[in-house]
Design a protein around this motif. Structure first.
Motif, PDB file in Angstrom:
ATOM      1  N   LYS A   1       0.850  -1.207   0.000  1.00 37.12           N
ATOM      2  CA  LYS A   1       0.000   0.000   0.000  1.00 37.12           C
ATOM      3  C   LYS A   1       0.878   1.246   0.000  1.00 37.12           C
ATOM      4  O   LYS A   1       1.008   1.947   1.001  1.00 37.12           O
ATOM      5  N   ASP A   2       1.498   1.484  -1.143  1.00 35.36           N
ATOM      6  CA  ASP A   2       2.312   2.672  -1.335  1.00 35.36           C
ATOM      7  C   ASP A   2       2.239   3.051  -2.807  1.00 35.36           C
ATOM      8  O   ASP A   2       1.502   2.433  -3.587  1.00 35.36           O
ATOM      9  N   GLU A   3       3.010   4.057  -3.201  1.00 30.72           N
ATOM     10  CA  GLU A   3       2.936   4.542  -4.579  1.00 30.72           C
ATOM     11  C   GLU A   3       3.336   3.455  -5.582  1.00 30.72           C
ATOM     12  O   GLU A   3       2.699   3.297  -6.627  1.00 30.72           O
ATOM     13  N   VAL A   4       4.387   2.693  -5.256  1.00 27.90           N
ATOM     14  CA  VAL A   4       4.842   1.613  -6.148  1.00 27.90           C
ATOM     15  C   VAL A   4       3.770   0.538  -6.272  1.00 27.90           C
ATOM     16  O   VAL A   4       3.444   0.068  -7.372  1.00 27.90           O
ATOM     17  N   GLY A   5       3.202   0.131  -5.138  1.00 29.88           N
ATOM     18  CA  GLY A   5       2.168  -0.888  -5.150  1.00 29.88           C
ATOM     19  C   GLY A   5       0.909  -0.434  -5.857  1.00 29.88           C
ATOM     20  O   GLY A   5       0.264  -1.222  -6.566  1.00 29.88           O
ATOM     21  N   ASP A   6       0.557   0.842  -5.678  1.00 27.29           N
ATOM     22  CA  ASP A   6      -0.633   1.369  -6.354  1.00 27.29           C
ATOM     23  C   ASP A   6      -0.455   1.361  -7.869  1.00 27.29           C
ATOM     24  O   ASP A   6      -1.393   1.056  -8.619  1.00 27.29           O
ATOM     25  N   LYS A   7       0.749   1.666  -8.324  1.00 26.81           N
ATOM     26  CA  LYS A   7       1.019   1.659  -9.757  1.00 26.81           C
ATOM     27  C   LYS A   7       0.906   0.248 -10.325  1.00 26.81           C
ATOM     28  O   LYS A   7       0.319   0.033 -11.395  1.00 26.81           O
ATOM     29  N   ALA A   8       1.461  -0.733  -9.588  1.00 24.38           N
ATOM     30  CA  ALA A   8       1.370  -2.128 -10.028  1.00 24.38           C
ATOM     31  C   ALA A   8      -0.078  -2.597 -10.014  1.00 24.38           C
ATOM     32  O   ALA A   8      -0.521  -3.308 -10.932  1.00 24.38           O
ATOM     33  N   MET A   9      -0.811  -2.194  -8.996  1.00 25.46           N
ATOM     34  CA  MET A   9      -2.219  -2.556  -8.904  1.00 25.46           C
ATOM     35  C   MET A   9      -2.984  -2.047 -10.121  1.00 25.46           C
ATOM     36  O   MET A   9      -3.786  -2.777 -10.735  1.00 25.46           O
ATOM     37  N   GLN A  10      -2.729  -0.816 -10.512  1.00 24.93           N
ATOM     38  CA  GLN A  10      -3.438  -0.224 -11.651  1.00 24.93           C
ATOM     39  C   GLN A  10      -3.072  -0.937 -12.951  1.00 24.93           C
ATOM     40  O   GLN A  10      -3.943  -1.185 -13.797  1.00 24.93           O
ATOM     41  N   MET A  11      -1.800  -1.298 -13.116  1.00 22.27           N
ATOM     42  CA  MET A  11      -1.386  -2.041 -14.308  1.00 22.27           C
ATOM     43  C   MET A  11      -2.151  -3.348 -14.429  1.00 22.27           C
ATOM     44  O   MET A  11      -2.620  -3.724 -15.507  1.00 22.27           O
ATOM     45  N   ALA A  12      -2.275  -4.052 -13.312  1.00 19.64           N
ATOM     46  CA  ALA A  12      -2.931  -5.352 -13.338  1.00 19.64           C
ATOM     47  C   ALA A  12      -4.429  -5.226 -13.574  1.00 19.64           C
ATOM     48  O   ALA A  12      -5.028  -6.044 -14.279  1.00 19.64           O
ATOM     49  N   LEU A  13      -5.048  -4.205 -13.007  1.00 28.93           N
ATOM     50  CA  LEU A  13      -6.483  -4.010 -13.198  1.00 28.93           C
ATOM     51  C   LEU A  13      -6.806  -3.647 -14.647  1.00 28.93           C
ATOM     52  O   LEU A  13      -7.847  -4.043 -15.177  1.00 28.93           O
ATOM     53  N   GLU A  14      -5.901  -2.906 -15.287  1.00 30.14           N
ATOM     54  CA  GLU A  14      -6.134  -2.496 -16.669  1.00 30.14           C
ATOM     55  C   GLU A  14      -5.847  -3.620 -17.666  1.00 30.14           C
ATOM     56  O   GLU A  14      -6.462  -3.675 -18.729  1.00 30.14           O
ATOM     57  N   ASN A  15      -4.926  -4.529 -17.317  1.00 24.43           N
ATOM     58  CA  ASN A  15      -4.559  -5.590 -18.253  1.00 24.43           C
ATOM     59  C   ASN A  15      -4.253  -6.876 -17.481  1.00 24.43           C
ATOM     60  O   ASN A  15      -3.105  -7.325 -17.427  1.00 24.43           O
ATOM     61  N   PRO A  16      -5.270  -7.503 -16.874  1.00 24.68           N
ATOM     62  CA  PRO A  16      -5.017  -8.641 -15.979  1.00 24.68           C
ATOM     63  C   PRO A  16      -4.434  -9.862 -16.672  1.00 24.68           C
ATOM     64  O   PRO A  16      -3.724 -10.645 -16.041  1.00 24.68           O
ATOM     65  N   THR A  17      -4.699 -10.067 -17.952  1.00 26.54           N
ATOM     66  CA  THR A  17      -4.186 -11.249 -18.639  1.00 26.54           C
ATOM     67  C   THR A  17      -2.674 -11.195 -18.842  1.00 26.54           C
ATOM     68  O   THR A  17      -2.063 -12.198 -19.180  1.00 26.54           O
ATOM     69  N   ARG A  18      -2.098 -10.045 -18.609  1.00 28.32           N
ATOM     70  CA  ARG A  18      -0.655  -9.888 -18.779  1.00 28.32           C
ATOM     71  C   ARG A  18       0.131 -10.352 -17.557  1.00 28.32           C
ATOM     72  O   ARG A  18       1.346 -10.483 -17.602  1.00 28.32           O
TER      73      ARG A  18
END
Length: 496
Positions: A354-371
């Motif tokens: 739960k920090d800036e790095v984790g939030d960025k990774a979270m957003q990447m996965a939500l936008e393209n989960p199959t990746r």
């Protein structure tokens, strides 16, 4: 990837007879497992297997073999870096109870003073070929190779199985190719001495312990389905040194019959234990109560050499793997040339804290989960999440501290080839498109200051249907396989 010989092999009775011979060969040579559906301690089924060995580029296989001692060294040094392990797992142990319990044992024995400074690592580095050229910057996308490089899936530090089933799969394929009359192709099946090497590592640790009447303890599950892989390790130890006794006990049994003397030597009843080889204890399902946790702590407090020690076990967690992939982290443990060779095999690994790095990774996965693949701190197969399940689960834990218990890994896209999958109790071969995962075994023995033994000892190959997410044979997703080496594409630049 093209199969090792042209398909289809044959029609009708010829193929049917070959498959039946291969099934019988597998059963009669120990390439088997106990059935989970109709368990009996007195019978085994053949393990699912591929009828033919799978094509694998020779240059990448040799590169994987060559880098294993470097990975052994890395894991060994990380296991002896308390500050790194503590910092890496600090948030994870707050939300993942299992990893937290393991770390508490580490803290306890460290505070008391580590009784046995030597650890034995029987490691397996798992990798897959990658077809996405964007992930392999050192390669030329104009090459004709159907892959660009290989990427590491994980390093297993506890219960790294298939030391027997890996080599026996290659022997099965030698039999099949011989039956088919493809004798010249046998030269492309590499030697595989994993069983001898892994058992030799346990015997090296037994010698370091230096008590002639002591035994090697296998810590096992209550019910062992993968019995052949375990028992053949026991039989090989006896073959190499008939004076060394192997005993098998569960954590529950160890809690009842185990004790330490005033020198912290571990005894089970009247048998002194020199080496403890864990084939259980890597999942919460193996700890039914405080009894099993007490047994684990008893072992860690003892003078016995552990495989793995508690710090080695923690080094194999996905969170530690993700932390090691961060820029600059390898420099502390390896020389610059070794750092470069290891950096090239890392795929994208991201924290979900739960920090800036984790939030960025979270957003990447939500936008393209199959990746991506979502991974917890677990071993044994069947624990990861894929595709839309990644998105739905991340949405569920997005605002929870639980997200720190997981890491995000870029999904590897391996090349596909066609093969026959043979499974128990299924009529006829399954002709299907498959993908493979290669495991390279390593042995490392030493303490915080000295490495006594560091070597690569063999390999295994697991193959699954290309549409399947998980690939573990013991977990029921894949099949035994072996490597058929071919010269395709250009060899990558070599490092160490």
């Amino acid at each position: 990837m093209e199969p090792c010989i042209p398909l289809p092999l044959a029609d009708g009775n010829t193929l049917k007879e070959l498959i039946q011979k291969a099934k019988d060969w597998a059963i009669m040579h120990g390439a088997g497992m106990r059935s989970k559906d109709s368990f009996s301690p007195d019978s085994i089924n053949f393990a699912p297997f591929m009828l033919l060995p799978s094509t694998f580029p020779r240059c990448e296989f040799e590169r994987a073999v060559g880098i294993q001692p470097v990975l052994n060294e890395l894991m060994h040094k990380v296991a002896h870096d308390y500050d790194f392990l503590k910092n890496s797992l600090e948030t994870t142990i707050k939300v993942d109870e299992f990893t937290g319990r393991l770390f508490n044992i580490y803290e306890t024995v460290r505070a008391e003073g580590i009784t046995q400074p030597f650890s034995l690592g029987l490691l397996r580095s798992d990798l897959m070929l990658e077809t996405d050229w964007r992930k392999c910057h050192s390669e030329d996308p104009a090459t004709s190779a159907p892959y660009c490089c290989w990427k590491q899936v994980e390093v297993n530090t506890i219960a790294a199985g298939f030391g027997f089933l890996g080599p026996i799969s290659g022997q099965l394929h030698r039999f099949v190719l011989t039956e088919l009359g493809h004798l010249t192709e046998l030269r492309n099946l590499p030697d595989n001495n994993a069983l001898e090497g892994l058992c030799g590592g346990m015997l090296s640790a037994w010698k370091v312990y230096n008590q002639p009447m002591s035994a090697i303890l296998f810590v096992i599950e209550d019910v062992t389905y993968n019995i052949c892989d375990q028992r053949f390790h026991e039989f090989e130890i006896q073959r190499q040194n008939a004076k060394v006794r192997v005993i098998r006990n569960t954590l529950t049994e160890i809690a009842t019959i185990g004790k330490l003397d005033n020198e912290k030597r571990l005894f089970l009843n009247d048998t002194e234990i020199a080496v403890v080889y864990f084939r259980a204890g890597y999942t919460p399902d193996h700890y039914y109560s405080e009894t099993e946790w007490n047994a684990r702590l008893l072992i860690e407090r003892s003078l016995a050499i552990k495989c793995p020690s508690i710090q080695y076990h923690l080094t194999g967690t996905k969170k530690v793997q993700q932390e090691l992939a961060r820029p600059g982290m390898l420099d502390k443990y390896l020389t610059p040339d070794k750092v470069e060779s290891v950096k090239e095999i890392f795929t994208g690994l991201y924290s979900l804290g739960k920090d800036e790095v984790g939030d960025k990774a979270m957003q990447m996965a939500l936008e393209n989960p199959t990746r991506f693949v979502l991974k917890p701190q677990r071993e044994g197969g069947g624990n990861n999440m894929y595709g839309e399940n990644v998105k739905s689960y991340l949405e569920k834990i997005k605002d929870s501290d639980e997200r720190s218990a997981w890491i995000l890994m870029e999904r590897i896209n391996p090349p596909v080839q066609t093969n026959y999958m043979i499974r128990p109790n299924i009529q006829g071969p399954i002709v299907t498109e498959v993908v493979s995962e290669l495991g390279i075994f390593g042995v490392v023995l030493g303490n915080a200051d000295t490495i006594l033994e560091n070597t690569q000892v063999g390999h295994m190959l697991r193959t699954k249907i290309s549409s399947a997410d998980e690939g573990g044979v013991a977990a029921g997703f894949g099949a035994l396989d072996s490597v058929y080496l071919v010269d395709i594409g250009k060899a990558p630049k070599k490092h160490v």
